[in-house]
Design a protein around this motif. Sequence first.
Motif, PDB file in Angstrom:
ATOM      1  N   PHE A  76      41.428 -28.042   2.594  1.00 27.57           N
ATOM      2  CA  PHE A  76      40.751 -27.032   1.452  1.00 27.57           C
ATOM      3  C   PHE A  76      41.168 -27.542  -0.029  1.00 27.57           C
ATOM      4  CE2 PHE A  76      44.842 -25.614   3.755  1.00 27.57           C
ATOM      5  CZ  PHE A  76      45.828 -25.656   2.705  1.00 27.57           C
ATOM      6  N   PRO A  78      42.670 -27.161  -3.948  1.00 22.76           N
ATOM      7  CA  PRO A  78      43.938 -26.471  -4.517  1.00 22.76           C
ATOM      8  C   PRO A  78      43.548 -24.988  -4.372  1.00 22.76           C
ATOM      9  CG  PRO A  78      43.335 -28.571  -5.724  1.00 22.76           C
ATOM     10  CD  PRO A  78      42.243 -28.173  -4.703  1.00 22.76           C
ATOM     11  N   MET A  79      44.638 -24.264  -4.114  1.00 23.13           N
ATOM     12  CA  MET A  79      44.390 -22.692  -3.872  1.00 23.13           C
ATOM     13  C   MET A  79      44.398 -21.941  -5.338  1.00 23.13           C
ATOM     14  SD  MET A  79      47.393 -23.011  -0.861  1.00 23.13           S
ATOM     15  CE  MET A  79      47.975 -24.555  -1.432  1.00 23.13           C
ATOM     16  N   THR A  80      43.946 -20.761  -5.158  1.00 19.69           N
ATOM     17  CA  THR A  80      43.512 -20.071  -6.383  1.00 19.69           C
ATOM     18  C   THR A  80      43.583 -18.611  -6.170  1.00 19.69           C
ATOM     19  OG1 THR A  80      41.228 -20.013  -5.976  1.00 19.69           O
ATOM     20  CG2 THR A  80      42.166 -21.752  -7.425  1.00 19.69           C
ATOM     21  N   GLY A  81      45.319 -18.509  -5.809  1.00 26.20           N
ATOM     22  CA  GLY A  81      45.525 -17.055  -5.327  1.00 26.20           C
ATOM     23  C   GLY A  81      46.135 -16.099  -6.580  1.00 26.20           C
TER      24      GLY A  81
END
Lengths: 82, 145
Positions: A76, A78-81
């Motif tokens: 996936f 890079p996360m964007t929480g």
Amino acid sequence: MIDVLYFAWVRERIGLPKERLATSAATVAELVAELRSREDRYAAAFADLDALRVALDQELSSFDAPLAGVREVAFFPPMTGG
Amino acid sequence: MATRVQAAPFDLAAELAGFGQGPKVGAVVTFTGVVRDDSGTLRHMEIEHYPGMTERAIAAIEAEAAARWNLVDSLIVHRYGKLAPGEAIMMVATAAPHRGDAFAAAEYLMDYLKSRAPFWKKEFTAEGAEWVAAKSDDESALTRW
């Protein structure tokens, strides 16, 4: 057999969220090389590994990590929480 | 400590009604993240996540916060699915004997949720749809901890 999961634009580029694969890859990097050589859509999704993250059995990992004993690999961006 | 990942909206007041109770609690800090519309053209946002890993990752972040600060309790609620501008995406609450721990832990939880919890945001506007790129600032924010 190993479950390979894709999220966000990786999922869109490859065109499926999950697949089960037979692989002889010893590391994540070797699995990526196998996937890249399959079809253009995989080559496109894995073109830039700096833009990707990998989780092994739901723990963040790295591309040089071994795959021995791993049941689930996820790729996936890079996360964007939050 | 509690973590919930859900599609449904949450009611902040209801979440806080039973939170941070007890004689040891002297400070409760809450943070709510809201869908922002910088361009004025956002129709909605879709948040994708990795069921299973999401809950594990958030629980690990929460456990780390509990190890670093003197907390009595913490709560994280994070939504996924389709959200309209102005809707609440997520909330963090921390309860501690003193405010310093409550504030610091809430900031820590937020910083780690941003770039270590497996969520991905996609924005839908009149012009089309685009995945939100991770900000390098969010990654470098982790180095202060």
